[in-house]
Design a protein around this motif. Sequence first.
Motif, mmCIF file in Angstrom:
data_model
loop_
_atom_site.group_PDB
_atom_site.id
_atom_site.type_symbol
_atom_site.label_atom_id
_atom_site.label_comp_id
_atom_site.label_asym_id
_atom_site.label_seq_id
_atom_site.Cartn_x
_atom_site.Cartn_y
_atom_site.Cartn_z
ATOM 1 N N PHE A 61 0.811 -1.215 0.000
ATOM 2 C CA PHE A 61 0.000 0.000 0.000
ATOM 3 C C PHE A 61 0.849 1.272 0.000
ATOM 4 O O PHE A 61 0.342 2.355 -0.235
ATOM 5 C CB PHE A 61 -1.015 -0.004 1.150
ATOM 6 N N ARG A 80 -11.465 4.189 1.420
ATOM 7 C CA ARG A 80 -10.337 3.276 1.608
ATOM 8 C C ARG A 80 -9.700 2.922 0.269
ATOM 9 O O ARG A 80 -10.373 2.825 -0.746
ATOM 10 C CB ARG A 80 -10.802 1.965 2.243
ATOM 11 N N TYR A 92 -8.668 -6.530 -0.890
ATOM 12 C CA TYR A 92 -8.133 -5.933 0.330
ATOM 13 C C TYR A 92 -8.503 -4.462 0.336
ATOM 14 O O TYR A 92 -8.387 -3.782 -0.674
ATOM 15 C CB TYR A 92 -6.598 -6.030 0.370
ATOM 16 N N GLN A 94 -7.635 -1.014 2.731
ATOM 17 C CA GLN A 94 -6.771 -0.564 3.815
ATOM 18 C C GLN A 94 -7.551 0.257 4.822
ATOM 19 O O GLN A 94 -8.083 1.312 4.504
ATOM 20 C CB GLN A 94 -5.588 0.232 3.270
ATOM 21 N N SER A 96 -6.100 1.119 7.903
ATOM 22 C CA SER A 96 -5.143 2.030 8.533
ATOM 23 C C SER A 96 -4.644 3.058 7.529
ATOM 24 O O SER A 96 -4.816 2.906 6.323
ATOM 25 C CB SER A 96 -3.956 1.228 9.089
ATOM 26 N N LEU A 98 -1.889 5.258 5.373
ATOM 27 C CA LEU A 98 -0.670 4.941 4.641
ATOM 28 C C LEU A 98 0.536 5.472 5.397
ATOM 29 O O LEU A 98 0.466 6.519 6.027
ATOM 30 C CB LEU A 98 -0.708 5.578 3.251
ATOM 31 N N GLU A 103 -0.148 -1.842 9.683
ATOM 32 C CA GLU A 103 -1.031 -1.924 8.518
ATOM 33 C C GLU A 103 -2.221 -2.799 8.907
ATOM 34 O O GLU A 103 -2.034 -3.912 9.390
ATOM 35 C CB GLU A 103 -0.269 -2.543 7.351
ATOM 36 N N LEU A 105 -5.795 -4.280 7.334
ATOM 37 C CA LEU A 105 -6.544 -4.487 6.101
ATOM 38 C C LEU A 105 -7.811 -5.262 6.392
ATOM 39 O O LEU A 105 -7.808 -6.184 7.209
ATOM 40 C CB LEU A 105 -5.708 -5.284 5.093
ATOM 41 N N PRO A 179 4.410 -2.883 8.461
ATOM 42 C CA PRO A 179 3.738 -3.233 7.208
ATOM 43 C C PRO A 179 4.643 -4.085 6.326
ATOM 44 O O PRO A 179 5.846 -3.870 6.270
ATOM 45 C CB PRO A 179 3.465 -1.871 6.558
#
Length: 181
Positions: A61, A80, A92, A94, A96, A98, A103, A105, A179
């Motif tokens: 990501f 997201r 997937y 995300q 959280s 970047l 991380e 997902l 991550p």
Amino acid sequence: MTAMTLARIRELRQQKGLTLHQLAGLTRLSVGMISQVERGITDPSLETLRRISDAFGVPLFDLFREDEPDPVTVVRKDERRRVSSPRGQIVYSQVSRLGGKLEVLEAAIEPGAVSSGERRSHASEECVLVLSGRLRVEAGKDVYDLDAGDSCHFDSMIPHRFVNPHEEVARYVVAVTPPSA
């Protein structure tokens, strides 16, 4: 993919001092494919993005990161970032922000689908929580069948993948720290 994502891929390639040919060699993708991804001519698959992020040594990501995150970030459900497999068998999204140290997902995996063709390892720690359906976690030589509400925590250096051998979609959340690259 957004223009910012394409610019991020080109930016990372240039930061690493890689030519298109060198990146193609590292990713086992063609020079033409890398060029098409950077120019926005093709929409890369999840596997293509994984190969590119692995070659750069950054989390998947991170290819979508546009600037440094704020100290507090709210990620709205409909905003997201999403990545899916070529046939949409796994998606997937995300949860959280970047660029963080964690991380998170949310994923949905269709019946009969797998998170990757073969088990993968990376230098992280991972915890998966099944929200609905049933999910199989293959880690090392072992197999763990999880029902809704079950979780599995493991060292991501153990080659692993997620499998849905069941007849209903499995939805789960996976947290990874740091991550995965």
